[in-house]
Write a protein that holds these residues in place. Structure first.
Motif, PDB file in Angstrom:
ATOM      1  N   MET A  46       0.851  -1.177   0.000  1.00 28.26           N
ATOM      2  CA  MET A  46       0.000   0.000   0.000  1.00 28.26           C
ATOM      3  C   MET A  46       0.896   1.239   0.000  1.00 28.26           C
ATOM      4  N   PRO A  47       0.628   2.194  -0.859  1.00 27.76           N
ATOM      5  CA  PRO A  47       1.453   3.404  -0.914  1.00 27.76           C
ATOM      6  C   PRO A  47       1.452   4.155   0.414  1.00 27.76           C
ATOM      7  N   GLN A  48       2.597   4.717   0.781  1.00 25.21           N
ATOM      8  CA  GLN A  48       2.735   5.436   2.046  1.00 25.21           C
ATOM      9  C   GLN A  48       1.759   6.610   2.161  1.00 25.21           C
ATOM     10  N   ASN A  49       1.567   7.377   1.087  1.00 27.06           N
ATOM     11  CA  ASN A  49       0.675   8.528   1.179  1.00 27.06           C
ATOM     12  C   ASN A  49      -0.775   8.095   1.417  1.00 27.06           C
ATOM     13  N   PHE A  50      -1.147   6.893   0.969  1.00 23.84           N
ATOM     14  CA  PHE A  50      -2.496   6.389   1.228  1.00 23.84           C
ATOM     15  C   PHE A  50      -2.683   6.145   2.724  1.00 23.84           C
ATOM     16  N   ILE A  51      -1.668   5.567   3.365  1.00 27.57           N
ATOM     17  CA  ILE A  51      -1.756   5.268   4.795  1.00 27.57           C
ATOM     18  C   ILE A  51      -1.856   6.561   5.599  1.00 27.57           C
ATOM     19  N   SER A  52      -1.006   7.538   5.292  1.00 23.32           N
ATOM     20  CA  SER A  52      -1.045   8.784   6.060  1.00 23.32           C
ATOM     21  C   SER A  52      -2.372   9.518   5.829  1.00 23.32           C
ATOM     22  N   GLU A  53      -2.900   9.456   4.613  1.00 23.37           N
ATOM     23  CA  GLU A  53      -4.181  10.111   4.337  1.00 23.37           C
ATOM     24  C   GLU A  53      -5.318   9.403   5.081  1.00 23.37           C
ATOM     25  N   ALA A  54      -5.272   8.085   5.141  1.00 22.45           N
ATOM     26  CA  ALA A  54      -6.302   7.330   5.862  1.00 22.45           C
ATOM     27  C   ALA A  54      -6.261   7.664   7.352  1.00 22.45           C
ATOM     28  N   TYR A  55      -5.065   7.867   7.889  1.00 22.86           N
ATOM     29  CA  TYR A  55      -4.948   8.228   9.295  1.00 22.86           C
ATOM     30  C   TYR A  55      -5.648   9.562   9.557  1.00 22.86           C
ATOM     31  N   LYS A  56      -5.417  10.530   8.676  1.00 21.05           N
ATOM     32  CA  LYS A  56      -6.050  11.836   8.834  1.00 21.05           C
ATOM     33  C   LYS A  56      -7.571  11.719   8.753  1.00 21.05           C
ATOM     34  N   LEU A  57      -8.040  10.875   7.856  1.00 18.67           N
ATOM     35  CA  LEU A  57      -9.482  10.724   7.695  1.00 18.67           C
ATOM     36  C   LEU A  57     -10.134   9.999   8.868  1.00 18.67           C
ATOM     37  N   SER A  58      -9.329   9.287   9.673  1.00 19.01           N
ATOM     38  CA  SER A  58      -9.908   8.552  10.793  1.00 19.01           C
ATOM     39  C   SER A  58      -9.935   9.365  12.077  1.00 19.01           C
ATOM     40  N   ASP A  59      -9.621  10.630  12.002  1.00 21.14           N
ATOM     41  CA  ASP A  59      -9.563  11.487  13.183  1.00 21.14           C
ATOM     42  C   ASP A  59     -10.923  12.101  13.518  1.00 21.14           C
ATOM     43  N   TRP A  60     -11.989  11.385  13.268  1.00 25.49           N
ATOM     44  CA  TRP A  60     -13.350  11.854  13.514  1.00 25.49           C
ATOM     45  C   TRP A  60     -13.974  11.066  14.650  1.00 25.49           C
ATOM     46  N   ILE A  61     -14.856  11.724  15.380  1.00 22.55           N
ATOM     47  CA  ILE A  61     -15.646  11.012  16.390  1.00 22.55           C
ATOM     48  C   ILE A  61     -17.119  11.192  16.064  1.00 22.55           C
ATOM     49  N   ARG A  62     -17.879  10.234  16.495  1.00 21.39           N
ATOM     50  CA  ARG A  62     -19.341  10.296  16.419  1.00 21.39           C
ATOM     51  C   ARG A  62     -19.826  10.228  17.849  1.00 21.39           C
ATOM     52  N   ILE A  63     -20.697  11.152  18.225  1.00 16.96           N
ATOM     53  CA  ILE A  63     -21.252  11.165  19.575  1.00 16.96           C
ATOM     54  C   ILE A  63     -22.513  10.310  19.582  1.00 16.96           C
ATOM     55  N   ILE A  64     -22.629   9.480  20.608  1.00 19.26           N
ATOM     56  CA  ILE A  64     -23.753   8.550  20.702  1.00 19.26           C
ATOM     57  C   ILE A  64     -24.422   8.695  22.060  1.00 19.26           C
ATOM     58  N   HIS A  65     -25.716   8.797  22.057  1.00 21.36           N
ATOM     59  CA  HIS A  65     -26.520   8.741  23.272  1.00 21.36           C
ATOM     60  C   HIS A  65     -27.443   7.545  23.084  1.00 21.36           C
TER      61      HIS A  65
END
Length: 186
Positions: free
Chosen positions: A1-20
């Motif tokens: 897997m290309p290195q830039n794909f991994i770093s971009e995926a990391y940035k995209l995973s920096d989200w949270i969803r709030i759940i009640h």
């Protein structure tokens, strides 16, 4: 897997969803009925308003909100963000004569915009809000029983001059962000 794909995926995973718990994201009528029932059992409407909403993990409302809070967060990949700015925010508000005393019509006209630019402004606000929200370029505003508000800077270029100002948006479940105030000050 290309290195830039991994770093971009990391940035995209920096989200949270709030759940009640027990608060569905959709349909809206069921969500609101559940929120009302939970309020009868002393669950705070501010917390249930956050349920299903996405934020960048470093720019999200406090969870827990209070000592007896039932909100939780889960990390997510970048959600689909949908921005919506009702064209009437321009045609029936910014450029409406009945609101002339708020000074916004004069301000937008002094920048070179008219009511005929409403469709373009709507598109540009939606485009910029989506881009900036996804990059975390927003600040948290007021949280109330309806939604979490965020402030997003809009930049408009007229004849080579860039004008920037704050616009107000409301965050709702499933990545929906709705413009509440096209011009909230500089």
């Amino acid at each position: 897997m290309p290195q830039n794909f991994i770093s971009e995926a990391y940035k995209l995973s920096d989200w949270i969803r709030i759940i009640h718990f027990d608060i569905p994201d959709e349909p809206k009528y069921l969500r609101e009925a559940c929120r009302d029932l939970m309020a009868l059992n002393n669950h705070c409407k501010e917390c249930t308003a956050l349920s299903g909403c996405y934020f960048i993990s470093t720019k999200c409302p406090n969870v827990p909100q209070h000592p007896r809070c039932d909100c939780k967060t889960e990390f997510n990949y970048c959600p689909t963000i949908i921005t919506y700015c009702d064209i009437r925010k321009f045609t029936d508000y910014i450029f409406a004569d009945k609101y002339i005393t708020n000074g916004k019509k004069h301000l937008f006209e002094s920048w070179g915009f008219t009511k005929q630019d409403s469709e373009m402004l709507k598109f540009e606000f939606e485009r910029q809000a989506k881009e900036k929200f996804m990059k975390g370029h927003y600040s948290l505003g007021k949280l109330d029983c309806n939604c979490q508000r965020v402030n997003i800077k809009i930049e408009l270029s007229i004849n080579g001059i860039v004008i920037d100002f704050i616009s107000g948006w409301a965050v709702y479940p499933n990545g929906l962000i709705i413009c509440t105030t096209p011009y909230g000050g500089r």
